[in-house]
Every structure is written in C-alpha cells, then in structure tokens.
Enzyme design. Sequence first.
Site, mmCIF file in Angstrom:
data_model
loop_
_atom_site.group_PDB
_atom_site.id
_atom_site.type_symbol
_atom_site.label_atom_id
_atom_site.label_comp_id
_atom_site.label_asym_id
_atom_site.label_seq_id
_atom_site.Cartn_x
_atom_site.Cartn_y
_atom_site.Cartn_z
ATOM 1 N N TRP A 5 0.863 -1.192 0.000
ATOM 2 C CA TRP A 5 0.000 0.000 0.000
ATOM 3 C C TRP A 5 0.898 1.240 0.000
ATOM 4 O O TRP A 5 1.837 1.334 0.809
ATOM 5 C CB TRP A 5 -0.884 -0.043 1.253
ATOM 6 C CG TRP A 5 -1.787 1.134 1.436
ATOM 7 C CD1 TRP A 5 -2.560 1.738 0.478
ATOM 8 C CD2 TRP A 5 -2.038 1.829 2.661
ATOM 9 N NE1 TRP A 5 -3.270 2.765 1.046
ATOM 10 C CE2 TRP A 5 -2.966 2.846 2.373
ATOM 11 C CE3 TRP A 5 -1.577 1.696 3.964
ATOM 12 C CZ2 TRP A 5 -3.442 3.719 3.345
ATOM 13 C CZ3 TRP A 5 -2.038 2.560 4.934
ATOM 14 C CH2 TRP A 5 -2.963 3.561 4.620
ATOM 15 N N ASP A 44 -0.479 -5.891 9.191
ATOM 16 C CA ASP A 44 -1.470 -4.845 8.946
ATOM 17 C C ASP A 44 -2.776 -5.549 8.571
ATOM 18 O O ASP A 44 -2.858 -6.239 7.550
ATOM 19 C CB ASP A 44 -0.986 -3.936 7.797
ATOM 20 C CG ASP A 44 -1.933 -2.760 7.563
ATOM 21 O OD1 ASP A 44 -2.992 -2.692 8.234
ATOM 22 O OD2 ASP A 44 -1.627 -1.915 6.711
ATOM 23 N N LYS A 71 -13.071 -0.155 7.168
ATOM 24 C CA LYS A 71 -13.768 -0.857 6.086
ATOM 25 C C LYS A 71 -14.817 -1.822 6.628
ATOM 26 O O LYS A 71 -15.934 -1.853 6.138
ATOM 27 C CB LYS A 71 -12.783 -1.651 5.231
ATOM 28 C CG LYS A 71 -11.397 -1.072 5.133
ATOM 29 C CD LYS A 71 -11.255 0.007 4.102
ATOM 30 C CE LYS A 71 -9.890 0.652 4.232
ATOM 31 N NZ LYS A 71 -9.573 1.565 3.179
HETATM 32 C C1 LMR Z 1 -6.908 2.578 -0.147
HETATM 33 O O1 LMR Z 1 -5.891 1.896 -0.230
HETATM 34 O O2 LMR Z 1 -7.510 3.012 -1.139
HETATM 35 C C2 LMR Z 1 -7.490 2.880 1.201
HETATM 36 O O3 LMR Z 1 -6.769 2.219 2.179
HETATM 37 C C3 LMR Z 1 -7.651 4.336 1.454
HETATM 38 C C4 LMR Z 1 -6.373 5.067 1.677
HETATM 39 O O4 LMR Z 1 -6.283 5.757 2.685
HETATM 40 O O5 LMR Z 1 -5.456 4.959 0.856
#
Ligand code: LMR
Length: 397
Positions: free
Chosen positions: A130, A211, A246
């Site tokens: 991420w 996570d 979520k």
């Molecule tokens: C995402 O990956 O789209 C979500 O976790 C929102 C974010 O804060 O990036």
Amino acid sequence: MFQHLSPLAPDPILGLMQAFRADNNAHKIDLGVGVYKDEQGSTPVMRAVKEAERRLLATQTTKTYVGPAGAVQYNELVAQLILGKDLAASTQSRRCTFQTPGGCGGLRLAAEFINKSNPGARIFVSDPTWANHIPLLGDAGLQIATYPYYDYATHSIKFDAMMTALQQAKVGDLVLLHGCCHNPCGADLNQEQWKAIRDLALKNGFTPFIDLAYQGLGDGVDEDCFGVRLLGEAVPELIVVSSCSKNFGVYRERVGALTVICETPASMKASSSLIAATARGIYSMPPDHGATIVEMILSDAALRSDWESELTDMRERINGLRSLLVNRLKAAGVDRDFSFIQGEKGMFSFLGITVPQVQQLVKDYSIYLVDSSRINVAGINDANIEYLVQSLKKVLK
Ligand code: LMR
C-alpha cells in the site's frame, strides 16, 4: 519561512477521489479509493452503526477525556476480534492494545514506538505494498527494505523469492505482512505459506508486523485472522495494526488499534508505557465517537449479529462482482485472461494494464483507478459494468 515550498503531486489514491468528484461525465466510474460501495454506488452507514450511534446519542453523559490508550473495553473487544477469545486470554499478561486514530494512526504509532525502542530499525515490506505504508513507517525513522511478493506476469505470489529475501531479516528487523486482502494486489498467503513464515520468524528471530485493514472482507471475520492467530500463538513478539474503517464502514471516524504482544509481562509493561507516551506526543489521545460505536456493536449480541450479517453481504457482493467482471470481459470477446481476479481477495486487484492504458481509461472514459492498475472491485455494479467492459476492451486494442 514557506517561500521555498512548491506544491506536491496529489496523493496517488486520495487525489483520485477529488478528480472523480469534479468530473461531470454521467458515465464516470470510481474504482479508486478503497471504500466499499453498494449496488447504487453509495457507501452507506451500516445498520448496526446507525443503531449504535442512535443509542450513543441518547445515553452519552460526558465528553471528558478518555486517555492516550483509548477505551479499555474497546481495546479488549478489538483484541478478541482479531486474536480470537482464546489467544486474547492466553496472551493477556504480555499483550497491550491501544485504540488509535484509524489504521493509519496505528501504523504511525507503531512505527514511532519501534523507532524509539530501536532507532532506525529495518522493516521489510512487500513489493508492492500500500503506497501509504512508506511514509507512515519511513517518516517515523524506520528503514524500508522490500521483499518480492506479486508476480505481475502470472498473477500469483512469488513465494520462493519472498522467502529467499526474508532470509536477510534477522533479530531486530521487522517484516510487514498483510493479514488478509492484500492491498494493492488481492493475492493472499495460503495457510502453508503462513506456516513457513512463522517457522522462518522463529528460526531467524525477526518480529512480524501485521497490517489487518480488511478483516471480514476476504473469507470471513475469523478466517481472515488465520495468519495473525498462527503467529500470535507461536512467536515471542508480534505487532498487529487493525482498522475498523472498512469492516464497520466508519472511515471518517478514524477507528483502529495497535496490538503488541511482548515476550514477557515486564517488557509489555515497559512497551505499553512507551506507546502511551508516544501517542501523547503525537495526538494525545484518539477520537472517541467511532470507537464507542464499535465497542457497542461488539458487546451487544443483536447488534453484533446484524453487523456480521451485513459484512457477509458486503463480502459476498464483492466476490460476486469478481466473477461477474471476469465473465463479462470474456463474453465481450476480450482475449486477455482475467480469470485471476476471481481468486483474489478483498476490494483490490490489479488489471495488469500499462500506465498509459490506465491514463486513457481516466482521461477518455472517466474510469478512475490507481496508476498501478489497482481497481476497487466494489465500485462495479450492474449499471456500470457494460460501460467498464467496453471501455477496457477499447483500451486493450
Ligand atoms: C486505499 O488503499 O484506497 C485505502 O486504504 C484508502 C487510503 O487511505 O489509501
């Protein structure tokens, strides 16, 4: 003081939200930011959340401070939700859980805490991971290293390469793992792979850091914690950051938790005091409203069962959309094989198209997705799938 600054590029994920809102195309589709959407394309407040909120407004008698660790009962209920009742009980004397401002607040709190305890500690993150993991962890002072994870050619986990890279992770290092619903690729570790990681952690002594942002959106509330619980039973130290954004749909309320299992009760006491002092130095204490709602839902049998049933519907809708997309692309005569999307978990998958193709989808068709070609599957519905499939078909030609 600020004259030398120039504007930064928009956030790669949140920037899409703004661009989508500003777009007037009636056919626009939002496959960008990871929020759940229903068949109408809305992100509704969950039924149990609405009801708990109603009760809270009617009964709350004070808004006085709670404290850096947040609410004791919320923390215990969240620990039980992620670890299961048995592991939460067996680790109680060497575990602490802190309510945090969302998963992001939990990740940053964990990183600041680790960096105070072991300055510049190295954390191995999956490639890809991420996008926000890097600033949340790196800006706190942790050194970021990567391990191979997703094979874009075969749409599967490069598990051998991952394990080879993780041989480098030793005592004092951390390994960040996605508990379920990998963000961005949707490819999750299977049970055998989790066991191999547990064995490697025990052999080499690194600290696993999980996570868990999508519990309940992969295979089920308990099923999605297989890795967390397997490691929690085996390793001496474990860090878990969980989010309620979520699975309770309380995104803007900022509800999350940091759970740390230590080797001994004494080190837990010391760690807990350092985490509290760290939270105090960043945001003092977490916001209360959303966490109290989650606490009310988890402690009330009827609300909890309604929450689980709505979460099940959400999960099943996403899984249904995965199959629908694959089948509709095939039926539309798209040659490329997208069947891998069916086996992936949670909100995200990569389409596996190039950056120029992504940009064409955004600019020419108002279909919003991250440059990496990550889509939020929940943004698809019966009304927009034909437009999506036909647009993708044109872009792939
Ligand atoms: C995402 O990956 O789209 C979500 O976790 C929102 C974010 O804060 O990036």
